[in-house]
Design an enzyme around this catalytic site. Sequence first.
Site, PDB file in Angstrom:
ATOM      1  N   HIS A 233      -1.740   0.853  -9.548  1.00 59.35           N
ATOM      2  CA  HIS A 233      -2.400  -0.129  -8.659  1.00 59.35           C
ATOM      3  C   HIS A 233      -3.142  -1.193  -9.488  1.00 59.35           C
ATOM      4  O   HIS A 233      -4.350  -1.392  -9.333  1.00 59.35           O
ATOM      5  CB  HIS A 233      -3.367   0.584  -7.693  1.00 59.35           C
ATOM      6  CG  HIS A 233      -3.686  -0.243  -6.473  1.00 59.35           C
ATOM      7  ND1 HIS A 233      -3.868   0.296  -5.220  1.00 59.35           N
ATOM      8  CD2 HIS A 233      -3.862  -1.582  -6.321  1.00 59.35           C
ATOM      9  CE1 HIS A 233      -4.157  -0.667  -4.361  1.00 59.35           C
ATOM     10  NE2 HIS A 233      -4.144  -1.821  -5.007  1.00 59.35           N
TER      11      HIS A 233
ATOM     12  N   ARG B 128       0.855  -1.183   0.000  1.00 59.83           N
ATOM     13  CA  ARG B 128       0.000   0.000   0.000  1.00 59.83           C
ATOM     14  C   ARG B 128       0.902   1.249   0.000  1.00 59.83           C
ATOM     15  O   ARG B 128       1.995   1.232   0.599  1.00 59.83           O
ATOM     16  CB  ARG B 128      -0.880   0.044   1.259  1.00 59.83           C
ATOM     17  CG  ARG B 128      -1.996  -0.988   1.265  1.00 59.83           C
ATOM     18  CD  ARG B 128      -3.120  -0.594   0.301  1.00 59.83           C
ATOM     19  NE  ARG B 128      -4.249  -1.504   0.399  1.00 59.83           N
ATOM     20  CZ  ARG B 128      -4.505  -2.501  -0.460  1.00 59.83           C
ATOM     21  NH1 ARG B 128      -3.698  -2.734  -1.488  1.00 59.83           N
ATOM     22  NH2 ARG B 128      -5.568  -3.249  -0.310  1.00 59.83           N
TER      23      ARG B 128
HETATM   24  P1  NDP Z   1      -1.851 -11.994   4.290  1.00 59.57           P
HETATM   25  O1  NDP Z   1      -2.688 -11.493   5.391  1.00 59.57           O
HETATM   26  O2  NDP Z   1      -2.101 -13.350   3.729  1.00 59.57           O
HETATM   27  O3  NDP Z   1      -0.310 -11.965   4.743  1.00 59.57           O
HETATM   28  C1  NDP Z   1       0.238 -10.907   5.437  1.00 59.57           C
HETATM   29  C2  NDP Z   1       1.676 -11.224   5.768  1.00 59.57           C
HETATM   30  O4  NDP Z   1       2.271 -10.039   6.329  1.00 59.57           O
HETATM   31  C3  NDP Z   1       1.828 -12.329   6.807  1.00 59.57           C
HETATM   32  O5  NDP Z   1       2.935 -13.135   6.504  1.00 59.57           O
HETATM   33  C4  NDP Z   1       2.088 -11.545   8.084  1.00 59.57           C
HETATM   34  O6  NDP Z   1       2.852 -12.221   9.062  1.00 59.57           O
HETATM   35  C5  NDP Z   1       2.875 -10.377   7.558  1.00 59.57           C
HETATM   36  N1  NDP Z   1       2.814  -9.248   8.492  1.00 59.57           N
HETATM   37  C6  NDP Z   1       1.733  -8.549   8.892  1.00 59.57           C
HETATM   38  N2  NDP Z   1       2.088  -7.617   9.786  1.00 59.57           N
HETATM   39  C7  NDP Z   1       3.412  -7.711   9.948  1.00 59.57           C
HETATM   40  C8  NDP Z   1       4.355  -7.040  10.744  1.00 59.57           C
HETATM   41  N3  NDP Z   1       3.995  -6.048  11.575  1.00 59.57           N
HETATM   42  N4  NDP Z   1       5.653  -7.421  10.671  1.00 59.57           N
HETATM   43  C9  NDP Z   1       6.020  -8.429   9.855  1.00 59.57           C
HETATM   44  N5  NDP Z   1       5.182  -9.124   9.069  1.00 59.57           N
HETATM   45  C10 NDP Z   1       3.878  -8.755   9.116  1.00 59.57           C
HETATM   46  O7  NDP Z   1      -1.931 -10.894   3.134  1.00 59.57           O
HETATM   47  P2  NDP Z   1      -1.929 -11.111   1.556  1.00 59.57           P
HETATM   48  O8  NDP Z   1      -0.711 -11.873   1.187  1.00 59.57           O
HETATM   49  O9  NDP Z   1      -3.244 -11.631   1.136  1.00 59.57           O
HETATM   50  O10 NDP Z   1      -1.856  -9.609   1.036  1.00 59.57           O
HETATM   51  C11 NDP Z   1      -0.838  -8.740   1.414  1.00 59.57           C
HETATM   52  C12 NDP Z   1      -1.133  -7.344   0.938  1.00 59.57           C
HETATM   53  O11 NDP Z   1      -0.915  -7.208  -0.468  1.00 59.57           O
HETATM   54  C13 NDP Z   1      -2.583  -6.849   1.083  1.00 59.57           C
HETATM   55  O12 NDP Z   1      -2.895  -6.528   2.405  1.00 59.57           O
HETATM   56  C14 NDP Z   1      -2.576  -5.645   0.167  1.00 59.57           C
HETATM   57  O13 NDP Z   1      -2.118  -4.520   0.896  1.00 59.57           O
HETATM   58  C15 NDP Z   1      -1.549  -6.013  -0.898  1.00 59.57           C
HETATM   59  N6  NDP Z   1      -2.192  -6.248  -2.195  1.00 59.57           N
HETATM   60  C16 NDP Z   1      -1.880  -5.404  -3.235  1.00 59.57           C
HETATM   61  C17 NDP Z   1      -2.435  -5.592  -4.472  1.00 59.57           C
HETATM   62  C18 NDP Z   1      -2.051  -4.730  -5.617  1.00 59.57           C
HETATM   63  O14 NDP Z   1      -2.656  -4.845  -6.691  1.00 59.57           O
HETATM   64  N7  NDP Z   1      -1.065  -3.858  -5.470  1.00 59.57           N
HETATM   65  C19 NDP Z   1      -3.398  -6.665  -4.731  1.00 59.57           C
HETATM   66  C20 NDP Z   1      -3.636  -7.508  -3.585  1.00 59.57           C
HETATM   67  C21 NDP Z   1      -3.062  -7.276  -2.365  1.00 59.57           C
HETATM   68  P3  NDP Z   1       2.363 -13.613   9.716  1.00 59.57           P
HETATM   69  O15 NDP Z   1       2.581 -14.648   8.625  1.00 59.57           O
HETATM   70  O16 NDP Z   1       3.247 -13.820  10.865  1.00 59.57           O
HETATM   71  O17 NDP Z   1       0.925 -13.441  10.068  1.00 59.57           O
HETATM   72  C1  OXD Z   2      -6.263  -5.759  -3.014  1.00 59.92           C
HETATM   73  C2  OXD Z   2      -5.852  -4.762  -4.002  1.00 59.92           C
HETATM   74  O1  OXD Z   2      -6.015  -5.573  -1.814  1.00 59.92           O
HETATM   75  O2  OXD Z   2      -6.276  -4.865  -5.174  1.00 59.92           O
HETATM   76  O3  OXD Z   2      -6.855  -6.779  -3.409  1.00 59.92           O
HETATM   77  O4  OXD Z   2      -5.069  -3.872  -3.674  1.00 59.92           O
END
Ligand code: NDP
Ligand code: OXD
Length: 328
Positions: free
Chosen positions: A291, A243
């Site tokens: 995005h 983000r």
């Molecule tokens: P998940 O919830 O599956 O995974 C999040 C990961 O981040 C986990 O491994 C988690 O750790 C880790 N994490 C969270 N907080 C912390 C922290 N404080 N310190 C270290 N690690 C942390 O998310 P997704 O993989 O589904 O998605 C990730 C992000 O990708 C979304 O939230 C969104 O912002 C972004 N996104 C962007 C898109 C785009 O088009 N640009 C499209 C889709 C998503 P743990 O494993 O220990 O829980």
């Molecule tokens: C999502 C995105 O979070 O598109 O799915 O950013």
Amino acid sequence: MPILLAASRISTLQATTRCEMAFYCNADEVRARAIRDCFSRELPDLRFVAAGEPFEPEEVQYILTWKVIPELRERYRKLEVVFSLGAGVDQLRFEELPQQAKLVRLIEPGIIALMQEYVVMATLALHRDLPIYLGQRAEAEWIKHPIRPAFGVRVGVMGLGQLGQAVLRALAPFGFELAGWSRTPRAMEGVSSFAGDKELAPFLARTDILICLLPLTNATHGILSRTLLAQLPMGAGLVHVGRGQHLDQDALLEALGSGQLRGAVLDVTDPEPLPKGHAIWNHPRILLTPHIASTAQTDTAALAIVENIRRHSRGEDMIGEVKRDRGY
Ligand code: NDP
Ligand code: OXD
């Protein structure tokens, strides 16, 4: 009363439950049509309401939406589940959701596959100096730079959730040295795992191309800071698909100016859209996209939501339930 009933009970109770509660689909028209088709096949007894159609907020049990809907807390008193139309949920502003409602992020194969494509493209673009060659093309300069094989290049992914793990799997065949950083340790074959604040510095020190796939939470807001970028090896690359608010954009521009970073691929900015005239638009070392790294694929997303509604109606945990206190 839950709207989904075991098949044998549906016929007897249909008359009293049908039309009582609804699934409100706050998606654009094309998506809503495809989701409606899927729901009419898979969940024919759940009333489906698309944006623009009349409905009583009181009757809504499930909502599918990308952004927060006005008066959710006040008017949707029987709301049980809010499904995000994306993998991220930060845009739904937790404080505006009814306390009793569960929040579910989208986990479906389409969004994962598109993110794999984008991150592989971006990582290879930085690895093979594409921003530099695009700049040279603009100046008609024929200059060759040293080529390193992927085997010696260390890639690190911040966030080892559904997307972080998937992009690591997609990058593995190229031979990069792979590592990941998460809040809690995550074991993945062929990937060095780092976890928590204490292991962030060693993770960064071994990372030539950093990929951010973290959710936006209080703990990760501004995490791609001046201090963090300074801990990467000189000449590192950044792929940012999390983000916009994760990144200090001024710090990025400074790091590119000093050579601390050699290039960056940004799919997210703060704000979005990036204002016209912003230094990022024309920066010769930044590849920018609006995005579009990934987005939910309607058919597979609809099936994932159907599966979660079935789980919810059986009293089981849904896939992708968000823990509000940790923010993801
Ligand atoms: P998940 O919830 O599956 O995974 C999040 C990961 O981040 C986990 O491994 C988690 O750790 C880790 N994490 C969270 N907080 C912390 C922290 N404080 N310190 C270290 N690690 C942390 O998310 P997704 O993989 O589904 O998605 C990730 C992000 O990708 C979304 O939230 C969104 O912002 C972004 N996104 C962007 C898109 C785009 O088009 N640009 C499209 C889709 C998503 P743990 O494993 O220990 O829980
Ligand atoms: C999502 C995105 O979070 O598109 O799915 O950013």
